[in-house]
Motif scaffolding. Structure first.
Motif, PDB file in Angstrom:
ATOM      1  N   GLN A   9      33.899  39.207  59.189  1.00  0.00           N
ATOM      2  CA  GLN A   9      35.196  39.873  59.354  1.00  0.00           C
ATOM      3  C   GLN A   9      36.029  39.213  60.455  1.00  0.00           C
ATOM      4  O   GLN A   9      37.245  39.038  60.302  1.00  0.00           O
ATOM      5  CB  GLN A   9      34.968  41.351  59.674  1.00  0.00           C
ATOM      6  CG  GLN A   9      34.502  42.172  58.482  1.00  0.00           C
ATOM      7  CD  GLN A   9      35.646  42.613  57.600  1.00  0.00           C
ATOM      8  OE1 GLN A   9      36.562  43.292  58.044  1.00  0.00           O
ATOM      9  NE2 GLN A   9      35.598  42.223  56.337  1.00  0.00           N
TER      10      GLN A   9
ATOM     11  N   SER B 187      39.316  43.721  53.288  1.00  0.00           N
ATOM     12  CA  SER B 187      40.369  43.484  54.281  1.00  0.00           C
ATOM     13  C   SER B 187      41.529  44.408  53.971  1.00  0.00           C
ATOM     14  O   SER B 187      41.594  45.020  52.907  1.00  0.00           O
ATOM     15  CB  SER B 187      40.827  42.019  54.275  1.00  0.00           C
ATOM     16  OG  SER B 187      41.465  41.685  53.054  1.00  0.00           O
TER      17      SER B 187
ATOM     18  N   ARG C 185      43.686  37.685  57.729  1.00  0.00           N
ATOM     19  CA  ARG C 185      43.493  38.966  57.052  1.00  0.00           C
ATOM     20  C   ARG C 185      43.071  40.024  58.050  1.00  0.00           C
ATOM     21  O   ARG C 185      42.246  39.768  58.914  1.00  0.00           O
ATOM     22  CB  ARG C 185      42.439  38.829  55.952  1.00  0.00           C
ATOM     23  CG  ARG C 185      42.954  38.034  54.769  1.00  0.00           C
ATOM     24  CD  ARG C 185      41.900  37.820  53.712  1.00  0.00           C
ATOM     25  NE  ARG C 185      42.519  37.238  52.533  1.00  0.00           N
ATOM     26  CZ  ARG C 185      42.849  37.907  51.439  1.00  0.00           C
ATOM     27  NH1 ARG C 185      42.578  39.197  51.362  1.00  0.00           N
ATOM     28  NH2 ARG C 185      43.434  37.309  50.424  1.00  0.00           N
TER      29      ARG C 185
END
Length: 334
Positions: A280, A127, A289
């Motif tokens: 993600q 990240s 993030r």
């Protein structure tokens, strides 16, 4: 009656521990194991580890600590590694200790923003975390901090929450950012003096100190990672985020396969899992993030406020030991 209940409880406890044949849970086969060292908070790593175990059938052992502490531990275990994957740590810290890692290029790497990638594959980005300032709006009502220069202003002496860079990778990145962006060679020393001994053991303590400040003499401003600050704001805590006016670094934190580890293939599988689109997206949505995948990078209010400096990652990596040595010398000086 009490003795009888105690005896029954003892029998139940013994039986629950697998005293009978076939009742004890089987230990995972060696090829089904993965040992992770992580500096991430439990709110980040625990859901990911659980999902990874469910998807793969692997058994994951997690041990936690600060980035610097874990890197030192990997160095101590270098001849006989106990860890397979380091999960967490700023790109500058990982680059500085790249000799500890086995290079790996994920088949998903083309989906990752080129600006975040490691040139030699010694680590993989997870990240993007800008370093930001925070302050308590209840106690700081006038002239809040505006940037890195504010941290050297005597008005904030003894009121800055900052985690030791000898424990926190984020704090090291903050120091490297500060030394690159502020003029003069003594910015680090001036900042240390302005802390007036208010040095915290870990980065997770910074927001707590600022949000829970109860008097003007408390730590009413601080230096932390954007994601940690955003989570505090979302939770309704007394925290305001400041994106430094001079600009700030937005390096990646990463993951790296430990050189010579026992379960290298399983460590690689975790890396692929961690940069997959759904993971993600989850991290961006749930843990605040910034994702590293190009298909998930989005503009928003925070992005518009963020001014990026030209952060020299290689310089930050090369100067890491010198900066930490200077910091330790300051701590040892009466």
């Amino acid at each position: 009656m009490i003795r009888l209940l105690a005896g029954l409880l003892c029998i139940l406890l013994l039986s629950s521990c697998g005293g009978g044949d076939g009742e004890r849970p089987a230990l995972p086969a060696e090829e089904d194991r993965l040992v992770i060292y992580t500096s991430h908070p439990e709110s980040v790593y625990a859901p990911l580890v659980k999902e990874f175990e469910e998807r793969t059938g692997l058994w994951v052992q997690v041990e936690t600590g600060g980035t610097t502490e874990l890197l030192d531990r990997l160095e101590a275990e270098r001849e006989d590694p106990e860890c397979d994957l380091l999960f967490g740590g700023g790109a500058d810290s990982l680059t500085a200790r790249r000799e500890l890692f086995a290079p790996y290029t994920s088949p998903l790497i083309d989906e990752v923003d080129p600006a975040c990638r490691c040139s030699d594959g010694s680590w993989t980005p997870f990240s993007v975390f800008p370093v930001v300032l925070v302050y308590n709006p209840v106690l700081v009502r006038m002239n809040p901090p505006e940037g890195w220069g504010s941290l050297l202003n005597p008005v904030w002496q003894g009121r800055i929450a900052f985690a030791s860079p000898t424990a926190s990778g984020c704090s090291y990145t903050a120091l490297a950012t500060m030394t690159q962006i502020l003029p003069g060679e003594d910015a680090l020393e001036a900042f240390y003096r302005n802390l007036d001994g208010q040095i915290l053991p870990g980065i997770s303590s910074v927001v707590d100190e600022v949000a829970n400040a109860v008097a003007e003499g408390s730590c009413t401003i601080g230096v932390t990672a954007e994601a940690t600050a955003l989570e505090a704001v979302r939770a309704g805590r007394d925290v305001v985020i400041v994106y430094p006016e001079e600009g700030t670094s937005a390096a990646a934190d990463g993951m790296a396969v430990v050189s010579g580890c026992a379960h290298e293939e399983n460590a690689r599988r975790f890396i692929d899992f961690a940069i997959s689109a759904d993971v993600q997206a989850y991290m961006g949505r749930t843990c605040m993030r910034r994702p590293v995948r190009t298909d998930l990078i989005q503009a928003g209010e925070e992005t518009e406020k963020l001014i990026l400096m030209d952060y020299d990652l290689e310089r930050a990596a090369a100067e890491r030991e010198d900066i930490l040595a200077r910091w330790r010398a300051l701590e040892e000086t009466p």
